[in-house]
Design a protein around this motif. Structure first.
Motif, PDB file in Angstrom:
ATOM      1  N   VAL A   1      86.792-191.649  10.135  1.00 26.97           N
ATOM      2  CA  VAL A   1      88.011-191.155  10.776  1.00 26.97           C
ATOM      3  C   VAL A   1      88.289-189.742  10.279  1.00 26.97           C
ATOM      4  O   VAL A   1      88.547-189.537   9.078  1.00 26.97           O
ATOM      5  CB  VAL A   1      89.218-192.060  10.485  1.00 26.97           C
ATOM      6  CG1 VAL A   1      90.459-191.498  11.164  1.00 26.97           C
ATOM      7  CG2 VAL A   1      88.945-193.485  10.961  1.00 26.97           C
ATOM      8  N   GLU A   2      88.233-188.784  11.208  1.00 26.74           N
ATOM      9  CA  GLU A   2      88.503-187.393  10.866  1.00 26.74           C
ATOM     10  C   GLU A   2      89.990-187.076  10.979  1.00 26.74           C
ATOM     11  O   GLU A   2      90.712-187.696  11.763  1.00 26.74           O
ATOM     12  CB  GLU A   2      87.734-186.438  11.786  1.00 26.74           C
ATOM     13  CG  GLU A   2      86.237-186.588  11.787  1.00 26.74           C
ATOM     14  CD  GLU A   2      85.757-187.427  12.960  1.00 26.74           C
ATOM     15  OE1 GLU A   2      84.601-187.266  13.379  1.00 26.74           O
ATOM     16  OE2 GLU A   2      86.555-188.257  13.451  1.00 26.74           O
TER      17      GLU A   2
ATOM     18  N   SER B   1      89.160-183.504   6.919  1.00 31.69           N
ATOM     19  CA  SER B   1      88.822-184.655   6.079  1.00 31.69           C
ATOM     20  C   SER B   1      88.190-185.729   6.938  1.00 31.69           C
ATOM     21  O   SER B   1      88.510-185.845   8.125  1.00 31.69           O
ATOM     22  CB  SER B   1      90.068-185.221   5.398  1.00 31.69           C
ATOM     23  OG  SER B   1      90.704-184.267   4.586  1.00 31.69           O
ATOM     24  N   CYS B   2      87.341-186.507   6.335  1.00 32.67           N
ATOM     25  CA  CYS B   2      86.718-187.643   7.022  1.00 32.67           C
ATOM     26  C   CYS B   2      86.691-188.816   6.061  1.00 32.67           C
ATOM     27  O   CYS B   2      86.012-188.755   5.027  1.00 32.67           O
ATOM     28  CB  CYS B   2      85.315-187.278   7.475  1.00 32.67           C
ATOM     29  SG  CYS B   2      84.368-188.664   8.153  1.00 32.67           S
ATOM     30  N   ALA B   3      87.433-189.845   6.401  1.00 39.00           N
ATOM     31  CA  ALA B   3      87.507-191.035   5.561  1.00 39.00           C
ATOM     32  C   ALA B   3      86.570-192.105   6.093  1.00 39.00           C
ATOM     33  O   ALA B   3      86.578-192.409   7.300  1.00 39.00           O
ATOM     34  CB  ALA B   3      88.932-191.554   5.525  1.00 39.00           C
ATOM     35  N   ALA B   4      85.779-192.679   5.203  1.00 42.09           N
ATOM     36  CA  ALA B   4      84.834-193.728   5.576  1.00 42.09           C
ATOM     37  C   ALA B   4      85.332-195.084   5.101  1.00 42.09           C
ATOM     38  O   ALA B   4      85.982-195.190   4.059  1.00 42.09           O
ATOM     39  CB  ALA B   4      83.465-193.438   4.970  1.00 42.09           C
ATOM     40  N   SER B   5      85.002-196.098   5.881  1.00 37.36           N
ATOM     41  CA  SER B   5      85.510-197.437   5.561  1.00 37.36           C
ATOM     42  C   SER B   5      84.570-198.266   4.715  1.00 37.36           C
ATOM     43  O   SER B   5      84.973-199.260   4.128  1.00 37.36           O
ATOM     44  CB  SER B   5      85.799-198.192   6.863  1.00 37.36           C
ATOM     45  OG  SER B   5      84.605-198.367   7.597  1.00 37.36           O
TER      46      SER B   5
ATOM     47  N   PHE C   1      76.139-192.968  12.311  1.00 41.40           N
ATOM     48  CA  PHE C   1      77.533-193.321  12.531  1.00 41.40           C
ATOM     49  C   PHE C   1      78.335-192.036  12.690  1.00 41.40           C
ATOM     50  O   PHE C   1      78.118-191.069  11.937  1.00 41.40           O
ATOM     51  CB  PHE C   1      78.085-194.164  11.373  1.00 41.40           C
ATOM     52  CG  PHE C   1      77.562-195.564  11.368  1.00 41.40           C
ATOM     53  CD1 PHE C   1      76.476-195.908  10.578  1.00 41.40           C
ATOM     54  CD2 PHE C   1      78.147-196.540  12.163  1.00 41.40           C
ATOM     55  CE1 PHE C   1      75.981-197.200  10.577  1.00 41.40           C
ATOM     56  CE2 PHE C   1      77.660-197.834  12.167  1.00 41.40           C
ATOM     57  CZ  PHE C   1      76.572-198.158  11.372  1.00 41.40           C
ATOM     58  N   TRP C   2      79.276-192.086  13.645  1.00 39.62           N
ATOM     59  CA  TRP C   2      80.024-190.884  13.992  1.00 39.62           C
ATOM     60  C   TRP C   2      81.514-191.193  14.060  1.00 39.62           C
ATOM     61  O   TRP C   2      81.917-192.301  14.453  1.00 39.62           O
ATOM     62  CB  TRP C   2      79.562-190.341  15.349  1.00 39.62           C
ATOM     63  CG  TRP C   2      78.160-189.852  15.327  1.00 39.62           C
ATOM     64  CD1 TRP C   2      77.030-190.598  15.401  1.00 39.62           C
ATOM     65  CD2 TRP C   2      77.740-188.490  15.211  1.00 39.62           C
ATOM     66  NE1 TRP C   2      75.919-189.787  15.336  1.00 39.62           N
ATOM     67  CE2 TRP C   2      76.322-188.498  15.229  1.00 39.62           C
ATOM     68  CE3 TRP C   2      78.410-187.280  15.104  1.00 39.62           C
ATOM     69  CZ2 TRP C   2      75.579-187.314  15.127  1.00 39.62           C
ATOM     70  CZ3 TRP C   2      77.671-186.114  15.014  1.00 39.62           C
ATOM     71  CH2 TRP C   2      76.269-186.137  15.022  1.00 39.62           C
ATOM     72  N   GLY C   3      82.314-190.195  13.711  1.00 40.96           N
ATOM     73  CA  GLY C   3      83.746-190.321  13.910  1.00 40.96           C
ATOM     74  C   GLY C   3      84.117-189.960  15.342  1.00 40.96           C
ATOM     75  O   GLY C   3      83.253-189.610  16.153  1.00 40.96           O
ATOM     76  N   GLN C   4      85.405-190.027  15.622  1.00 39.94           N
ATOM     77  CA  GLN C   4      85.876-189.779  16.980  1.00 39.94           C
ATOM     78  C   GLN C   4      86.118-188.297  17.255  1.00 39.94           C
ATOM     79  O   GLN C   4      86.292-187.897  18.400  1.00 39.94           O
ATOM     80  CB  GLN C   4      87.180-190.553  17.240  1.00 39.94           C
ATOM     81  CG  GLN C   4      88.453-189.879  16.728  1.00 39.94           C
ATOM     82  CD  GLN C   4      88.589-189.880  15.217  1.00 39.94           C
ATOM     83  OE1 GLN C   4      87.851-190.557  14.513  1.00 39.94           O
ATOM     84  NE2 GLN C   4      89.555-189.119  14.715  1.00 39.94           N
TER      85      GLN C   4
END
Length: 119
Positions: free
Chosen positions: A5-6, A21-25, A108-111
């Motif tokens: 999630v960016e 920022s990019c948060a990974a789960s 894997f890519w964010g939106q």
């Protein structure tokens, strides 16, 4: 399944700065090579920067060298892109991506998050 999630995009004037920022789960974020890509209107998506698992090695597109800095905080499962001296040609949707298998393929890519730089 990894989720990215960016955040941090926005509109700035030329010469300004933003930090994405990019948060990974996932629980294994520290094992991923992470990257940032961007896509300008009417253009193909292009590589911006990447960072190794522990952050010791970074790579940049020639167009952003000296202006952008990629970094990561593994305990926080987050990768950052600091963008300084922004130019109108930096406008686009910025995506973070994870290479989870060290194959140089980002799987894997964010939106995406929009960055708009006005002159």
């Amino acid at each position: 399944q990894e989720q990215l999630v960016e955040s941090g995009g926005g509109s700035v004037q030329a010469g300004g700065s933003l930090r994405l920022s990019c948060a990974a789960s996932g629980r294994t974020f520290s094992s991923y090579i992470m990257g940032w890509f961007r896509q300008a209107p009417g253009k193909e998506r292009e590589f911006v920067a990447s960072i190794s698992r522990r952050g010791y090695t970074t790579n940049y597109a020639d167009s952003v060298k000296g202006r952008f800095t990629i970094s990561r905080d593994n305990p926080k499962n987050t990768v950052y892109l600091r963008m300084n001296s922004l130019k109108p040609e930096d406008t686009g949707v910025y995506y973070c991506a994870a290479d989870t298998s060290a194959t140089s393929i980002f799987d894997f890519w964010g939106q995406g998050t929009q960055v708009t730089v006005s002159s």
